[in-house]
Write a protein that holds these residues in place. Structure first.
Motif, short mmCIF file in Angstrom:
data_model
loop_
_atom_site.label_atom_id
_atom_site.label_comp_id
_atom_site.label_asym_id
_atom_site.label_seq_id
_atom_site.Cartn_x
_atom_site.Cartn_y
_atom_site.Cartn_z
N GLU A 110 -37.85 -7.47 23.95
CA GLU A 110 -37.67 -8.20 22.70
C GLU A 110 -36.80 -7.39 21.76
O GLU A 110 -36.63 -6.17 21.92
CB GLU A 110 -39.02 -8.50 22.05
N SER A 111 -36.25 -8.08 20.78
CA SER A 111 -35.46 -7.43 19.74
C SER A 111 -36.08 -7.74 18.39
O SER A 111 -36.64 -8.82 18.18
CB SER A 111 -34.01 -7.93 19.78
N TYR A 112 -35.98 -6.79 17.48
CA TYR A 112 -36.56 -6.96 16.15
C TYR A 112 -35.87 -6.00 15.19
O TYR A 112 -34.96 -5.24 15.58
CB TYR A 112 -38.07 -6.74 16.18
N LEU A 113 -36.32 -6.01 13.94
CA LEU A 113 -35.74 -5.14 12.92
C LEU A 113 -36.65 -3.96 12.63
O LEU A 113 -37.88 -4.07 12.73
CB LEU A 113 -35.50 -5.92 11.62
N VAL A 114 -36.03 -2.85 12.28
CA VAL A 114 -36.77 -1.67 11.82
C VAL A 114 -36.23 -1.28 10.45
O VAL A 114 -35.04 -1.41 10.18
CB VAL A 114 -36.64 -0.49 12.80
N ARG A 115 -37.12 -0.84 9.60
CA ARG A 115 -36.74 -0.42 8.24
C ARG A 115 -36.66 1.10 8.20
O ARG A 115 -37.59 1.79 8.63
CB ARG A 115 -37.76 -0.91 7.22
N GLU A 116 -35.56 1.61 7.67
CA GLU A 116 -35.39 3.05 7.50
C GLU A 116 -35.00 3.33 6.05
O GLU A 116 -34.37 2.50 5.40
CB GLU A 116 -34.30 3.59 8.42
N VAL A 117 -35.36 4.50 5.57
CA VAL A 117 -34.93 4.94 4.24
C VAL A 117 -33.94 6.08 4.43
O VAL A 117 -34.26 7.11 5.02
CB VAL A 117 -36.13 5.40 3.39
N HIS A 118 -32.71 5.86 3.96
CA HIS A 118 -31.65 6.84 4.12
C HIS A 118 -31.35 7.52 2.79
O HIS A 118 -31.39 6.88 1.73
CB HIS A 118 -30.38 6.17 4.64
N GLN A 119 -31.04 8.78 2.86
CA GLN A 119 -30.68 9.57 1.69
C GLN A 119 -29.16 9.72 1.64
O GLN A 119 -28.55 10.19 2.59
CB GLN A 119 -31.34 10.94 1.76
N ILE A 120 -28.56 9.28 0.52
CA ILE A 120 -27.11 9.37 0.38
C ILE A 120 -26.76 10.03 -0.95
O ILE A 120 -27.62 10.25 -1.80
CB ILE A 120 -26.45 7.97 0.47
N THR A 121 -25.48 10.31 -1.11
CA THR A 121 -24.99 10.86 -2.37
C THR A 121 -25.08 9.80 -3.47
O THR A 121 -24.77 8.64 -3.23
CB THR A 121 -23.53 11.32 -2.21
N SER A 133 -40.64 -11.16 8.67
CA SER A 133 -41.48 -11.52 9.82
C SER A 133 -41.03 -10.86 11.11
O SER A 133 -41.83 -10.69 12.03
CB SER A 133 -41.50 -13.05 9.99
N ARG A 134 -39.75 -10.46 11.22
CA ARG A 134 -39.27 -9.81 12.43
C ARG A 134 -39.05 -8.31 12.22
O ARG A 134 -38.37 -7.67 13.02
CB ARG A 134 -37.96 -10.46 12.89
N VAL A 135 -39.64 -7.76 11.17
CA VAL A 135 -39.57 -6.32 10.94
C VAL A 135 -40.85 -5.71 11.49
O VAL A 135 -41.92 -5.82 10.89
CB VAL A 135 -39.42 -5.99 9.44
N TYR A 136 -40.76 -5.06 12.65
CA TYR A 136 -41.95 -4.56 13.34
C TYR A 136 -42.22 -3.08 13.07
O TYR A 136 -43.35 -2.62 13.25
CB TYR A 136 -41.81 -4.77 14.85
N GLU A 137 -41.20 -2.33 12.71
CA GLU A 137 -41.37 -0.90 12.46
C GLU A 137 -40.77 -0.53 11.10
O GLU A 137 -39.74 -1.08 10.73
CB GLU A 137 -40.68 -0.08 13.56
N PRO A 138 -41.40 0.43 10.42
CA PRO A 138 -42.72 1.00 10.71
C PRO A 138 -43.83 0.00 10.41
O PRO A 138 -43.60 -0.99 9.69
CB PRO A 138 -42.78 2.21 9.78
N ALA A 139 -45.02 0.25 10.94
CA ALA A 139 -46.13 -0.67 10.70
C ALA A 139 -46.49 -0.72 9.22
O ALA A 139 -46.87 -1.76 8.70
CB ALA A 139 -47.34 -0.25 11.53
N ILE A 140 -46.37 0.42 8.54
CA ILE A 140 -46.66 0.51 7.10
C ILE A 140 -45.52 1.21 6.41
O ILE A 140 -45.00 2.22 6.91
CB ILE A 140 -47.97 1.30 6.84
N TRP A 141 -45.10 0.68 5.28
CA TRP A 141 -44.25 1.46 4.38
C TRP A 141 -44.74 1.27 2.95
O TRP A 141 -45.37 0.28 2.62
CB TRP A 141 -42.77 1.12 4.54
N VAL A 142 -44.45 2.27 2.13
CA VAL A 142 -44.91 2.29 0.74
C VAL A 142 -43.70 2.23 -0.18
O VAL A 142 -42.76 3.02 -0.03
CB VAL A 142 -45.74 3.56 0.46
N THR A 143 -43.72 1.29 -1.12
CA THR A 143 -42.63 1.17 -2.09
C THR A 143 -42.98 1.81 -3.43
O THR A 143 -42.10 2.08 -4.24
CB THR A 143 -42.27 -0.31 -2.31
N HIS A 144 -44.27 2.03 -3.67
CA HIS A 144 -44.71 2.72 -4.89
C HIS A 144 -46.02 3.44 -4.59
O HIS A 144 -46.93 2.84 -4.03
CB HIS A 144 -44.92 1.73 -6.04
#
Length: 282
Positions: free
Chosen positions: A55-66, A179-190
């Motif tokens: 299967e294919s799905y989306l993953v959320r990552e937090v990137h650090q940039i300038t 709905s198609r974002v499977y990873e990570p299972a948990i993320w915190v925005t605040h």
């Protein structure tokens, strides 16, 4: 009798000296506060496509940039050309794609791509849908953006609407869909890492966990638990839901601690999907 003029003369000399000293003083320089130190980094959430072979799905990552004056534009460019950190995640847009600009008006972000974005013959219907949604989810991380539409070199002609030949842009503008974002299972925005927190501590995020149960605990710098709590996300796995809770605690003197947000395994009761966030308090 001769001493009097000498004394008078000496007195006038002292007055002149004191007067010259007084007038030679310069006003103290204004105590200007130094300019605040500019942030050394900017953290942006981006969404990549991952394929497991089944299967294919989306993953959320937090990137650090300038730091940049246009983080919205930077977010799309990071999605297109940044390096995914999740094993198996990949950049799905053609490598020569350029982001010519992003405009935001009345909650709608319009992304203007170069012509190279259309050169993707092998994405397939699922890859095309996920590729579109990866941009939409990345941009709707910004609270001022609720919908997203695409252009190619400033216009939306029939070739642009066809996009990669399967799904197309016929239903744009697009809205956020996790709905198609499977990873990570948990993320915190605040809170965010190293944020100065208050009491009660507001904890917010997204979870895809068993029965939607999300746990949180706040530790001091020695690892002692100051407070713990749990809540239920708006949806349980396999769906994804939002969660929010408030933690009341008495801040210790050392001024720093660790927030842990996690779920409990339905199989053996162990802690899993743990997110660790360093925090501070006054």
């Amino acid at each position: 009798m001769r001493k009097v003029p000498v004394l008078v003369l000496s007195f006038f000399i002292l007055l002149l000296f004191a007067s010259s000293c007084t007038w030679s003083r310069q006003p103290a320089p204004a105590n200007h506060s130094p300019d605040p130190t500019p942030p050394q980094s900017l953290f942006l959430a981006v969404y990549y496509v991952k394929s497991t072979g089944q299967e294919s799905y989306l993953v959320r990552e937090v990137h650090q940039i300038t730091p940049t004056k246009d983080p919205v534009l930077a977010a799309v460019r990071e999605l297109i050309s940044g390096e995914p950190s999740t094993p198996g995640a990949m950049r799905i847009f053609p490598p020569d794609t350029k982001v010519l600009g992003v405009t935001v008006k009345d909650g709608l972000a319009t992304v203007n791509f170069s012509r190279e974005v259309l050169e993707h013959p092998s994405a397939g219907a699922e890859g095309e849908a996920l590729g579109i949604q990866s941009v939409v989810n990345t941009l709707t991380e910004f609270p001022e953006i609720r919908q997203v539409s695409f252009q190619v070199e400033g216009k939306v002609d029939e070739r642009t609407r066809d996009w990669w030949g399967h799904v197309g842009l016929y239903d744009q503008p697009f809205r956020r869909d996790l709905s198609r974002v499977y990873e990570p299972a948990i993320w915190v925005t605040h809170p965010t890492p190293d944020q100065v927190i208050g009491v009660p501590l507001l904890v917010k995020g997204s979870a895809r966990v068993f029965e939607g149960t999300v746990n949180a605990r706040l530790l001091d710098s020695q690892g002692n638990v100051l407070v713990s709590a749990h809540t239920t996300a708006t949806r349980g796995a396999p769906g994804r839901g939002d969660f929010e809770m408030r933690l009341n605690f008495k801040p210790p003197q050392d001024g720093k601690g660790i927030l842990e947000v996690y779920s409990i395994s339905a199989r053996d009761g162990s802690v899993e999907n743990k997110v660790t966030i360093p925090v501070r308090w006054p």
